[in-house]
Design an enzyme around this catalytic site. Structure first.
Site, PDB file in Angstrom:
ATOM      1  N   ASN A  43       0.717  -0.644  -0.071  1.00  0.00           N
ATOM      2  CA  ASN A  43      -0.067  -0.597   0.192  1.00  0.00           C
ATOM      3  C   ASN A  43       0.547   0.989   0.463  1.00  0.00           C
ATOM      4  O   ASN A  43       1.723   1.354   0.241  1.00  0.00           O
ATOM      5  CB  ASN A  43      -1.257  -0.097   1.143  1.00  0.00           C
ATOM      6  N   GLU A  45       0.276   5.573   0.976  1.00  0.00           N
ATOM      7  CA  GLU A  45      -0.818   6.136   1.297  1.00  0.00           C
ATOM      8  C   GLU A  45      -0.727   7.609   0.418  1.00  0.00           C
ATOM      9  O   GLU A  45       0.090   7.728   0.219  1.00  0.00           O
ATOM     10  CB  GLU A  45      -0.611   6.142   2.937  1.00  0.00           C
ATOM     11  N   ALA A  47      -1.056  12.485   1.425  1.00  0.00           N
ATOM     12  CA  ALA A  47      -2.122  13.202   2.551  1.00  0.00           C
ATOM     13  C   ALA A  47      -3.765  12.886   1.933  1.00  0.00           C
ATOM     14  O   ALA A  47      -4.455  13.429   2.632  1.00  0.00           O
ATOM     15  CB  ALA A  47      -0.949  14.342   2.253  1.00  0.00           C
ATOM     16  N   TYR A  49      -6.385  11.648   1.116  1.00  0.00           N
ATOM     17  CA  TYR A  49      -6.972   9.806   1.508  1.00  0.00           C
ATOM     18  C   TYR A  49      -7.221   9.612  -0.074  1.00  0.00           C
ATOM     19  O   TYR A  49      -6.670   8.392  -0.162  1.00  0.00           O
ATOM     20  CB  TYR A  49      -7.116  10.059   2.448  1.00  0.00           C
ATOM     21  N   CYS A  54      -3.984   1.018  -2.870  1.00  0.00           N
ATOM     22  CA  CYS A  54      -4.389  -0.649  -1.624  1.00  0.00           C
ATOM     23  C   CYS A  54      -2.767  -1.415  -2.529  1.00  0.00           C
ATOM     24  O   CYS A  54      -2.159  -1.847  -3.503  1.00  0.00           O
ATOM     25  CB  CYS A  54      -5.292  -1.400  -1.916  1.00  0.00           C
ATOM     26  N   GLU A  56      -2.760  -4.933  -3.047  1.00  0.00           N
ATOM     27  CA  GLU A  56      -3.648  -6.136  -4.178  1.00  0.00           C
ATOM     28  C   GLU A  56      -3.925  -5.037  -5.208  1.00  0.00           C
ATOM     29  O   GLU A  56      -3.253  -6.013  -6.125  1.00  0.00           O
ATOM     30  CB  GLU A  56      -5.446  -6.625  -3.745  1.00  0.00           C
ATOM     31  N   CYS A  93     -10.042  -5.146   0.425  1.00  0.00           N
ATOM     32  CA  CYS A  93     -11.574  -4.177   0.858  1.00  0.00           C
ATOM     33  C   CYS A  93     -12.080  -4.429  -0.242  1.00  0.00           C
ATOM     34  O   CYS A  93     -12.047  -5.194  -1.026  1.00  0.00           O
ATOM     35  CB  CYS A  93     -10.650  -2.810   0.551  1.00  0.00           C
TER      36      CYS A  93
END
Length: 136
Positions: A43, A45, A47, A49, A54, A56, A93
């Site tokens: 993953n 990330e 700021a 969001y 992800c 996967e 997810c």
């Protein structure tokens, strides 16, 4: 069900490379294509969001980049850790479940349960009412 041993190990190793300064949730995924090739992703990330990615889908992107549109998923393992290195029970997810279906409706998926054990299921069981684009 496929042998997940090497995929779980690679997913755990890959999770350590995650960029997760906001959630502190490090996730790694390792998949095996029907070709036999193995790909991994973690993953990443941001700021803002919603533009994070992800593990996967990062692994799927690596597989598609290498194999093109012919890529088909045979199996995937997902490993997640807290910022202290504690293994966490995290399944793919919803968006990742839909992406997995796209490339392998009969693929095997492995992830940890709350008791720390690994579970293995078919991707179809994770998203029984998936989106299917109607034929035109």
């Amino acid at each position: 069900m496929p042998d997940f041993t090497s995929l779980r190990t690679l997913a755990e190793q890959t999770a350590q490379h995650a960029y997760a300064p906001y959630s502190n949730l490090r996730v790694g995924a390792a998949l095996r294509a029907t070709s036999g090739a193995v790909y991994a992703g973690c993953n990443v990330e941001n700021a803002s969001y919603s533009i994070g990615g992800c593990a996967e889908r990062a692994a799927i992107a690596a597989a598609v980049q290498a194999e093109g549109a012919a890529f088909r998923l045979a199996a995937i393992a997902v490993a997640a850790f807290s910022d202290t290195g504690t293994p966490l029970p995290v399944s793919p997810c919803g968006a990742c479940r839909q992406a997995l279906i796209e490339f392998g409706i009969e693929a095997g998926v492995s992830f940890r349960q709350p008791d720390g054990s690994w579970v293995e299921v078919d991707v179809d069981a994770l998203l029984p009412y998936r989106f299917i684009l109607p034929a035109q």
